[in-house]
Design a protein around this motif. Structure first.
Motif, PDB file in Angstrom:
ATOM      1  N   ILE A  51     -10.052  -2.453  29.909  1.00  0.00           N
ATOM      2  CA  ILE A  51      -8.861  -2.830  29.155  1.00  0.00           C
ATOM      3  C   ILE A  51      -8.551  -1.691  28.198  1.00  0.00           C
ATOM      4  O   ILE A  51      -9.355  -1.366  27.329  1.00  0.00           O
ATOM      5  N   LYS A  52      -7.409  -1.087  28.379  1.00  0.00           N
ATOM      6  CA  LYS A  52      -7.059   0.142  27.669  1.00  0.00           C
ATOM      7  C   LYS A  52      -7.128  -0.005  26.155  1.00  0.00           C
ATOM      8  O   LYS A  52      -7.585   0.899  25.449  1.00  0.00           O
ATOM      9  N   SER A  53      -6.703  -1.157  25.631  1.00  0.00           N
ATOM     10  CA  SER A  53      -6.611  -1.323  24.175  1.00  0.00           C
ATOM     11  C   SER A  53      -7.971  -1.335  23.487  1.00  0.00           C
ATOM     12  O   SER A  53      -8.065  -1.100  22.283  1.00  0.00           O
ATOM     13  N   ILE A  54      -9.052  -1.625  24.244  1.00  0.00           N
ATOM     14  CA  ILE A  54     -10.392  -1.652  23.631  1.00  0.00           C
ATOM     15  C   ILE A  54     -11.342  -0.665  24.303  1.00  0.00           C
ATOM     16  O   ILE A  54     -12.551  -0.715  24.069  1.00  0.00           O
ATOM     17  N   ALA A  55     -10.798   0.224  25.118  1.00  0.00           N
ATOM     18  CA  ALA A  55     -11.654   1.169  25.854  1.00  0.00           C
ATOM     19  C   ALA A  55     -12.281   2.211  24.931  1.00  0.00           C
ATOM     20  O   ALA A  55     -13.392   2.673  25.163  1.00  0.00           O
ATOM     21  N   HIS A  56     -11.565   2.589  23.862  1.00  0.00           N
ATOM     22  CA  HIS A  56     -12.052   3.646  22.977  1.00  0.00           C
ATOM     23  C   HIS A  56     -11.973   3.166  21.527  1.00  0.00           C
ATOM     24  O   HIS A  56     -11.151   3.645  20.733  1.00  0.00           O
ATOM     25  N   LEU A  57     -12.840   2.243  21.180  1.00  0.00           N
ATOM     26  CA  LEU A  57     -12.816   1.679  19.826  1.00  0.00           C
ATOM     27  C   LEU A  57     -13.254   2.687  18.774  1.00  0.00           C
ATOM     28  O   LEU A  57     -12.951   2.507  17.591  1.00  0.00           O
ATOM     29  N   ASN A  58     -13.974   3.743  19.181  1.00  0.00           N
ATOM     30  CA  ASN A  58     -14.381   4.748  18.194  1.00  0.00           C
ATOM     31  C   ASN A  58     -13.213   5.656  17.788  1.00  0.00           C
ATOM     32  O   ASN A  58     -13.387   6.568  16.982  1.00  0.00           O
ATOM     33  N   LEU A  59     -12.031   5.390  18.344  1.00  0.00           N
ATOM     34  CA  LEU A  59     -10.816   6.088  17.909  1.00  0.00           C
ATOM     35  C   LEU A  59      -9.949   5.193  17.017  1.00  0.00           C
ATOM     36  O   LEU A  59      -8.819   5.561  16.680  1.00  0.00           O
ATOM     37  N   TYR A  60     -10.504   4.038  16.650  1.00  0.00           N
ATOM     38  CA  TYR A  60      -9.748   3.089  15.824  1.00  0.00           C
ATOM     39  C   TYR A  60      -9.347   3.725  14.500  1.00  0.00           C
ATOM     40  O   TYR A  60     -10.138   4.398  13.843  1.00  0.00           O
ATOM     41  N   LYS A  61      -8.112   3.452  14.100  1.00  0.00           N
ATOM     42  CA  LYS A  61      -7.606   3.951  12.818  1.00  0.00           C
ATOM     43  C   LYS A  61      -6.674   2.905  12.226  1.00  0.00           C
ATOM     44  O   LYS A  61      -5.780   2.410  12.912  1.00  0.00           O
ATOM     45  N   ALA A  62      -6.913   2.559  10.985  1.00  0.00           N
ATOM     46  CA  ALA A  62      -6.063   1.580  10.308  1.00  0.00           C
ATOM     47  C   ALA A  62      -4.673   2.162  10.078  1.00  0.00           C
ATOM     48  O   ALA A  62      -4.515   3.386   9.943  1.00  0.00           O
ATOM     49  N   PRO A  63      -3.645   1.324  10.057  1.00  0.00           N
ATOM     50  CA  PRO A  63      -2.291   1.816   9.777  1.00  0.00           C
ATOM     51  C   PRO A  63      -2.228   2.569   8.447  1.00  0.00           C
ATOM     52  O   PRO A  63      -2.859   2.161   7.463  1.00  0.00           O
ATOM     53  N   ASP A  64      -1.485   3.654   8.416  1.00  0.00           N
ATOM     54  CA  ASP A  64      -1.407   4.495   7.220  1.00  0.00           C
ATOM     55  C   ASP A  64      -0.894   3.737   5.994  1.00  0.00           C
ATOM     56  O   ASP A  64      -1.305   4.003   4.860  1.00  0.00           O
ATOM     57  N   MET A  65       0.005   2.767   6.222  1.00  0.00           N
ATOM     58  CA  MET A  65       0.613   2.050   5.092  1.00  0.00           C
ATOM     59  C   MET A  65      -0.412   1.230   4.300  1.00  0.00           C
ATOM     60  O   MET A  65      -0.160   0.873   3.144  1.00  0.00           O
ATOM     61  N   LEU A  66      -1.570   0.943   4.908  1.00  0.00           N
ATOM     62  CA  LEU A  66      -2.575   0.154   4.200  1.00  0.00           C
ATOM     63  C   LEU A  66      -3.150   0.887   2.995  1.00  0.00           C
ATOM     64  O   LEU A  66      -3.699   0.263   2.088  1.00  0.00           O
ATOM     65  N   VAL A  67      -3.040   2.211   2.987  1.00  0.00           N
ATOM     66  CA  VAL A  67      -3.497   2.975   1.824  1.00  0.00           C
ATOM     67  C   VAL A  67      -2.734   2.529   0.576  1.00  0.00           C
ATOM     68  O   VAL A  67      -3.316   2.363  -0.505  1.00  0.00           O
ATOM     69  N   TRP A  68      -1.430   2.317   0.725  1.00  0.00           N
ATOM     70  CA  TRP A  68      -0.619   1.860  -0.403  1.00  0.00           C
ATOM     71  C   TRP A  68      -1.001   0.441  -0.811  1.00  0.00           C
ATOM     72  O   TRP A  68      -0.929   0.094  -1.999  1.00  0.00           O
ATOM     73  N   ALA A  69      -1.397  -0.365   0.166  1.00  0.00           N
ATOM     74  CA  ALA A  69      -1.849  -1.720  -0.146  1.00  0.00           C
ATOM     75  C   ALA A  69      -3.120  -1.681  -0.988  1.00  0.00           C
ATOM     76  O   ALA A  69      -3.279  -2.465  -1.936  1.00  0.00           O
ATOM     77  N   VAL A  70      -4.034  -0.760  -0.677  1.00  0.00           N
ATOM     78  CA  VAL A  70      -5.256  -0.597  -1.467  1.00  0.00           C
ATOM     79  C   VAL A  70      -4.912  -0.194  -2.899  1.00  0.00           C
ATOM     80  O   VAL A  70      -5.450  -0.749  -3.871  1.00  0.00           O
ATOM     81  N   ILE A  71      -4.008   0.757  -3.029  1.00  0.00           N
ATOM     82  CA  ILE A  71      -3.595   1.218  -4.365  1.00  0.00           C
ATOM     83  C   ILE A  71      -2.949   0.075  -5.142  1.00  0.00           C
ATOM     84  O   ILE A  71      -3.211  -0.133  -6.336  1.00  0.00           O
ATOM     85  N   GLY A  72      -2.109  -0.706  -4.448  1.00  0.00           N
ATOM     86  CA  GLY A  72      -1.450  -1.842  -5.101  1.00  0.00           C
ATOM     87  C   GLY A  72      -2.439  -2.907  -5.547  1.00  0.00           C
ATOM     88  O   GLY A  72      -2.326  -3.450  -6.652  1.00  0.00           O
ATOM     89  N   CYS A  73      -3.411  -3.211  -4.707  1.00  0.00           N
ATOM     90  CA  CYS A  73      -4.422  -4.222  -5.057  1.00  0.00           C
ATOM     91  C   CYS A  73      -5.298  -3.755  -6.220  1.00  0.00           C
ATOM     92  O   CYS A  73      -5.638  -4.546  -7.110  1.00  0.00           O
ATOM     93  N   ALA A  74      -5.653  -2.476  -6.215  1.00  0.00           N
ATOM     94  CA  ALA A  74      -6.447  -1.930  -7.317  1.00  0.00           C
ATOM     95  C   ALA A  74      -5.667  -1.987  -8.625  1.00  0.00           C
ATOM     96  O   ALA A  74      -6.219  -2.285  -9.696  1.00  0.00           O
ATOM     97  N   THR A  75      -4.365  -1.735  -8.539  1.00  0.00           N
ATOM     98  CA  THR A  75      -3.513  -1.822  -9.734  1.00  0.00           C
ATOM     99  C   THR A  75      -3.414  -3.262 -10.234  1.00  0.00           C
ATOM    100  O   THR A  75      -3.404  -3.517 -11.444  1.00  0.00           O
ATOM    101  N   ALA A  76      -3.375  -4.210  -9.286  1.00  0.00           N
ATOM    102  CA  ALA A  76      -3.260  -5.626  -9.651  1.00  0.00           C
ATOM    103  C   ALA A  76      -4.453  -6.095 -10.477  1.00  0.00           C
ATOM    104  O   ALA A  76      -4.323  -6.999 -11.315  1.00  0.00           O
TER     105      ALA A  76
END
Length: 310
Positions: A203-228
């Motif tokens: 199954i292509k979507s799980i064939a290479h899990l070691n290439l997993y990368k979280a969406p870039d926009m989540l970085v801003w979510a981390v910054i926002g949560c830390a600010t909260a």
């Protein structure tokens, strides 16, 4: 082509899936402490036979297993609802993987579905009981702690300390649920990848899990949560800490993917890999290091994924 539900192979394999679910129930009820870990794999029989035999098999395994569970528990309670959710999770994962939906969307959609179902079920139960959700969850946690004390009577706990523990856990309860559920998803995806690979299925979507990368926009979510966390408002802080805990798990997955990638590149011996993963599991500082590795991978790009895409 999917087998007919009357085909002998379909019947035999579906019954095998149901038996696996019943075995997991048995371990959970007979050995509660061990059952906490075994329960992580409850979606697996549904997921495996959903991918192997088709949608009908997965539905039958989930439905019959849940029906038997309700009979065993003599009704529907929080625990049985959660078991049912895990069985349904196997079906949802199967649908996502069969459609080759990306691992990010699969994890995200399934987790949001689970959170919505649990919240709706709790609200309906709270309204029917005429009690607030906070009171219901506090009672449930008191019952869980009482059971834990009965299983391990040598563990003594002062009543005041118990109440402080419950108050602290109530604050991070949503994050605890999401972390537990997302870990269950990840574990089942890792195992199903190995199982179907032995059948010659990829199954292509799980064939290479070691290439997993979280969406870039989540970085801003981390910054926002830390600010909260710095805002003098308890509700805002509660939302911030819960979201931050879940995001740390997401970056832990990315950090583990980076570690796995370099193990594969360097052809690291299995024994050394096992030792390193064991350290990550038992050492908090190593765990934090892996989370940091995943977080800073967004800028440093340890695996050079951006260059490879070009």
């Amino acid at each position: 082509m999917p087998l007919s539900i009357t085909h002998p192979i379909f019947i035999r394999e579906t019954l095998t899936g149901i038996i696996f679910c019943l075995l997991i129930y048995g371990v959970v009820f007979v050995f509660p402490l061990l059952g906490v870990f075994v329960l992580l794999f409850l979606p697996l029989p549904v997921l495996f036979y959903r991918l192997k035999l088709g949608r009908n098999s997965g539905l039958l395994i989930a439905a019959i297993s849940f029906f038997i569970l309700v009979l065993m528990a003599k009704g529907v309670a929080f625990d049985t609802l959660y078991f049912g959710l895990l069985l349904a999770t196997g079906m949802v994962l199967g649908e996502c993987l069969e459609r080759h939906i990306s691992i990010q969307k699969t994890m995200g959609l399934t987790s949001l579905m689970a959170a919505g179902v649990i919240f709706a079920a709790l609200m309906v139960y709270a309204i029917s009981q005429g009690r607030t959700l906070s009171v219901i969850m506090t009672d449930y946690m008191n019952q869980s702690l009482s059971i834990a004390k009965q299983l391990s009577p040598e563990i003594g706990m002062d009543p005041d300390m118990t109440q402080k523990l419950i108050s602290s856990m109530m604050i991070v309860m949503p994050a605890m649920f999401m972390v537990s559920f997302m870990t269950t998803l990840w574990m089942n995806i890792l195992i199903i990848r190995k199982l179907i690979a032995r059948k010659g299925i990829m199954i292509k979507s799980i064939a290479h899990l070691n290439l997993y990368k979280a969406p870039d926009m989540l970085v801003w979510a981390v910054i926002g949560c830390a600010t909260a966390l710095m805002i003098p408002s308890d509700p805002v802080k509660t939302i911030g800490i819960n979201c931050l805990i879940v995001l740390m798990l997401v970056y832990f997955f990315q950090g583990i993917a980076v570690v796995s990638f370099f193990f594969q590149q360097k052809k690291t011996p299995m024994a050394l890999k096992g030792f390193c993963y064991f350290l990550i599991a038992v050492q908090v500082y190593v765990l934090i290091l892996v989370i940091g590795l995943g977080f800073f991978d967004n800028w440093i790009d340890f695996r050079k994924l951006s260059a490879s895409r070009k």
